[in-house]
Design a protein around this motif. Structure first.
Motif, short mmCIF file in Angstrom:
data_model
loop_
_atom_site.label_atom_id
_atom_site.label_comp_id
_atom_site.label_asym_id
_atom_site.label_seq_id
_atom_site.Cartn_x
_atom_site.Cartn_y
_atom_site.Cartn_z
N LEU A 88 0.83 -1.20 0.00
CA LEU A 88 0.00 0.00 0.00
C LEU A 88 0.87 1.26 0.00
O LEU A 88 1.76 1.41 0.81
CB LEU A 88 -0.91 0.00 1.22
N ARG A 89 0.57 2.15 -0.90
CA ARG A 89 1.33 3.39 -1.00
C ARG A 89 0.39 4.53 -1.34
O ARG A 89 -0.54 4.38 -2.12
CB ARG A 89 2.41 3.27 -2.07
N LEU A 90 0.62 5.66 -0.72
CA LEU A 90 -0.11 6.87 -1.06
C LEU A 90 0.91 7.92 -1.51
O LEU A 90 1.85 8.23 -0.79
CB LEU A 90 -0.91 7.39 0.14
N ASP A 91 0.71 8.43 -2.68
CA ASP A 91 1.59 9.46 -3.22
C ASP A 91 0.96 10.82 -2.98
O ASP A 91 -0.20 11.06 -3.36
CB ASP A 91 1.80 9.26 -4.73
N GLY A 92 1.70 11.72 -2.34
CA GLY A 92 1.20 13.07 -2.11
C GLY A 92 1.20 13.88 -3.39
O GLY A 92 2.25 14.04 -4.02
N LEU A 93 0.04 14.35 -3.80
CA LEU A 93 -0.07 15.14 -5.02
C LEU A 93 0.03 16.63 -4.75
O LEU A 93 0.57 17.39 -5.55
CB LEU A 93 -1.39 14.84 -5.73
N GLU A 94 -0.53 17.07 -3.61
CA GLU A 94 -0.53 18.49 -3.28
C GLU A 94 -0.80 18.66 -1.79
O GLU A 94 -1.59 17.93 -1.20
CB GLU A 94 -1.62 19.21 -4.08
N TYR A 95 -0.11 19.63 -1.19
CA TYR A 95 -0.29 19.92 0.23
C TYR A 95 -0.43 21.43 0.43
O TYR A 95 0.12 22.23 -0.33
CB TYR A 95 0.91 19.43 1.05
N GLY A 96 -1.16 21.78 1.47
CA GLY A 96 -1.31 23.18 1.80
C GLY A 96 -1.27 23.40 3.29
O GLY A 96 -1.90 22.66 4.06
N ARG A 97 -0.51 24.41 3.72
CA ARG A 97 -0.53 24.83 5.12
C ARG A 97 -1.47 26.03 5.19
O ARG A 97 -1.18 27.10 4.65
CB ARG A 97 0.87 25.22 5.60
N SER A 152 6.90 25.05 -2.92
CA SER A 152 7.65 24.19 -3.82
C SER A 152 6.68 23.71 -4.89
O SER A 152 5.60 24.28 -5.05
CB SER A 152 8.27 23.00 -3.06
N ASP A 153 7.05 22.68 -5.62
CA ASP A 153 6.23 22.24 -6.75
C ASP A 153 4.82 21.86 -6.33
O ASP A 153 3.87 22.08 -7.07
CB ASP A 153 6.90 21.05 -7.45
N ASN A 154 4.65 21.26 -5.17
CA ASN A 154 3.31 20.79 -4.79
C ASN A 154 2.93 21.15 -3.35
O ASN A 154 2.06 20.51 -2.76
CB ASN A 154 3.22 19.26 -4.97
N ILE A 155 3.59 22.17 -2.79
CA ILE A 155 3.29 22.60 -1.43
C ILE A 155 2.99 24.10 -1.44
O ILE A 155 3.71 24.88 -2.05
CB ILE A 155 4.46 22.29 -0.47
N TYR A 156 1.90 24.48 -0.75
CA TYR A 156 1.45 25.86 -0.79
C TYR A 156 1.14 26.38 0.61
O TYR A 156 0.80 25.61 1.51
CB TYR A 156 0.17 25.98 -1.63
N LEU A 197 7.70 24.01 16.03
CA LEU A 197 9.07 24.51 15.92
C LEU A 197 9.24 25.51 14.79
O LEU A 197 10.13 26.34 14.81
CB LEU A 197 10.04 23.34 15.73
N GLN A 198 8.40 25.40 13.73
CA GLN A 198 8.44 26.32 12.59
C GLN A 198 9.85 26.43 12.00
O GLN A 198 10.36 27.52 11.72
CB GLN A 198 7.92 27.70 12.99
N ARG A 199 10.47 25.29 11.79
CA ARG A 199 11.82 25.26 11.22
C ARG A 199 11.76 25.32 9.70
O ARG A 199 10.73 25.08 9.08
CB ARG A 199 12.55 24.01 11.68
N ILE A 200 12.91 25.61 9.11
CA ILE A 200 13.02 25.65 7.65
C ILE A 200 12.69 24.26 7.09
O ILE A 200 13.13 23.24 7.60
CB ILE A 200 14.44 26.06 7.22
N GLY A 201 11.89 24.23 6.03
CA GLY A 201 11.54 22.96 5.38
C GLY A 201 10.46 22.18 6.08
O GLY A 201 10.22 21.02 5.75
N ALA A 202 9.76 22.82 7.04
CA ALA A 202 8.74 22.11 7.81
C ALA A 202 7.63 21.56 6.92
O ALA A 202 7.15 20.45 7.14
CB ALA A 202 8.15 23.02 8.88
N CYS A 203 7.22 22.34 5.91
CA CYS A 203 6.12 21.89 5.05
C CYS A 203 6.49 20.60 4.32
O CYS A 203 5.66 19.68 4.20
CB CYS A 203 5.76 22.98 4.04
N GLY A 204 7.70 20.51 3.82
CA GLY A 204 8.12 19.31 3.11
C GLY A 204 8.17 18.09 4.01
O GLY A 204 7.75 16.99 3.63
N ILE A 205 8.67 18.28 5.23
CA ILE A 205 8.73 17.17 6.18
C ILE A 205 7.33 16.75 6.59
O ILE A 205 7.02 15.56 6.71
CB ILE A 205 9.57 17.57 7.41
N MET A 206 6.44 17.74 6.79
CA MET A 206 5.06 17.42 7.13
C MET A 206 4.39 16.62 6.01
O MET A 206 3.59 15.72 6.27
CB MET A 206 4.29 18.71 7.37
#
Length: 346
Positions: free
Chosen positions: A25-34, A109-113, A184-193
């Protein structure tokens, strides 16, 4: 007669089908938003083919679908809507909703907003001028299983991580890690999330199968049955094969009539209908994700013509195979839910 290749497809030493599916089972993230939203707010998420995921990072929200009443989500809560059903998130149930696509958003980034806030919203210092905004992390995810797959069809409309947290230690651990990452609001948090969201969604599904799906009948019960599960595994392993009832009965080690009766009683549909469904969700994956021509898919699945394949596809899936190539997650415009005329979304 059952040939040797069919015996290999359902080798007794191979893992059962449910285990194979959960492992793969795999889920591919297509788009994320904070999303940073100041109360009062309410956002409507239209139906789509892909799954939706929401994590409440700060504040809170109320969730409602077309078939369920409002439910409160607190900080640290996460929900997965595996079939991308229409739903609303709101700061309070009485707030009129706006479509998610009308909110402002800035690409990270490409798919994070960043949604509903200024470009530096993720790193901005808290303001003393008013209450802090509610913060949500929302995502669109694609299963490596077709929406027609019986496992996806059996899933509830909304899967709440909190309902499964006590049964699977992985779920609360991931929720805590996501809360820390946001705070923590660190750099790159959206990508890690985003990566955490993929893992958490898969963990929610696994916990539901292992702990929360206790129905002794239906598809999961069938694949866990050594005899019927062997048949289902063979069908899924080779949907291109021209399966017949006598051939499947021999796989099960039963007469044609007793096999057909046992299969229909357990799964609620005939072997022929089940085989046709498996063929169609394989075809939709080929056409939608792999870009295969409809004529090629029809030929590979044993149909005499593209026209006969298209008729079968529309009968089972609900729309022509060409629709899957379009936008909106492959959902035809006529099938997308809308508000009753003259009513406000609340």
């Amino acid at each position: 007669m059952l040939d040797d290749s069919s015996e290999e497809l359902a080798a007794p030493d191979s893992p059962d089908l449910l285990t194979q599916i959960l492992v793969g089972l795999r889920l591919d993230g297509l788009e994320y938003g904070r999303c940073e939203l100041h109360a009062p707010w309410a956002v409507a998420f239209p139906a789509q083919r892909f799954a939706r995921f929401h994590f409440v990072a700060r504040g809170g929200a109320w969730l409602r679908t077309a078939t369920t009443d409002w439910k409160r989500l607190n900080p640290g809560d996460a929900v997965l809507l595996p079939r991308g059903s229409f739903h609303v998130l709101a700061s309070a149930p009485e707030v009129p909703a706006v479509d998610i696509h009308t909110l402002s958003r800035v690409a990270v980034s490409d798919n994070i907003y960043l949604v509903g806030g200024p470009p530096n919203a993720a790193a901005a210092a808290p303001s003393d001028d008013g209450p802090l905004p509610d913060v949500m992390f929302c995502g669109t995810l694609r299963f490596n299983l077709d929406p027609l797959h019986p496992l996806v069809a059996m899933m509830p409309e909304v899967m709440h991580a909190g309902d499964l947290a006590q049964r699977d230690p992985t779920v609360p651990a991931l929720l805590e890690a996501m809360e820390r990452e946001v705070s923590l609001q660190r750099i790159g948090a959206c990508g890690i999330m985003a990566r955490m969201a993929d893992v958490l969604a898969a963990s929610i599904i696994r916990a539901w199968v292992e702990c929360g799906c206790n129905d002794p009948t239906g598809w999961i019960a069938a694949v866990r049955c050594p005899r019927i599960g062997k048949v289902i595994a063979a069908i899924h392993a080779n949907p291109e094969h021209d399966w017949t009832v006598p051939e499947l009965a021999r796989l099960m080690g039963a007469s044609r009539s007793s096999f057909a009766e046992a299969f229909t009683r357990t799964l609620g549909e005939t072997p022929a209908k089940y085989v046709a469904k498996v063929k169609m969700f394989q075809a939709r994956r080929w056409i939608t994700h792999d870009g295969m021509r409809i004529a090629v898919a029809a030929h590979r699945l044993g149909y005499d013509s593209e026209a006969s394949f298209s008729r079968a596809f529309k009968r089972i899936v609900g729309h022509a195979p060409s629709v899957g190539r379009g936008g909106a997650g492959g959902i035809p415009t006529s099938q997308r839910p809308s508000l009753p005329e003259g009513r406000e979304l609340r």
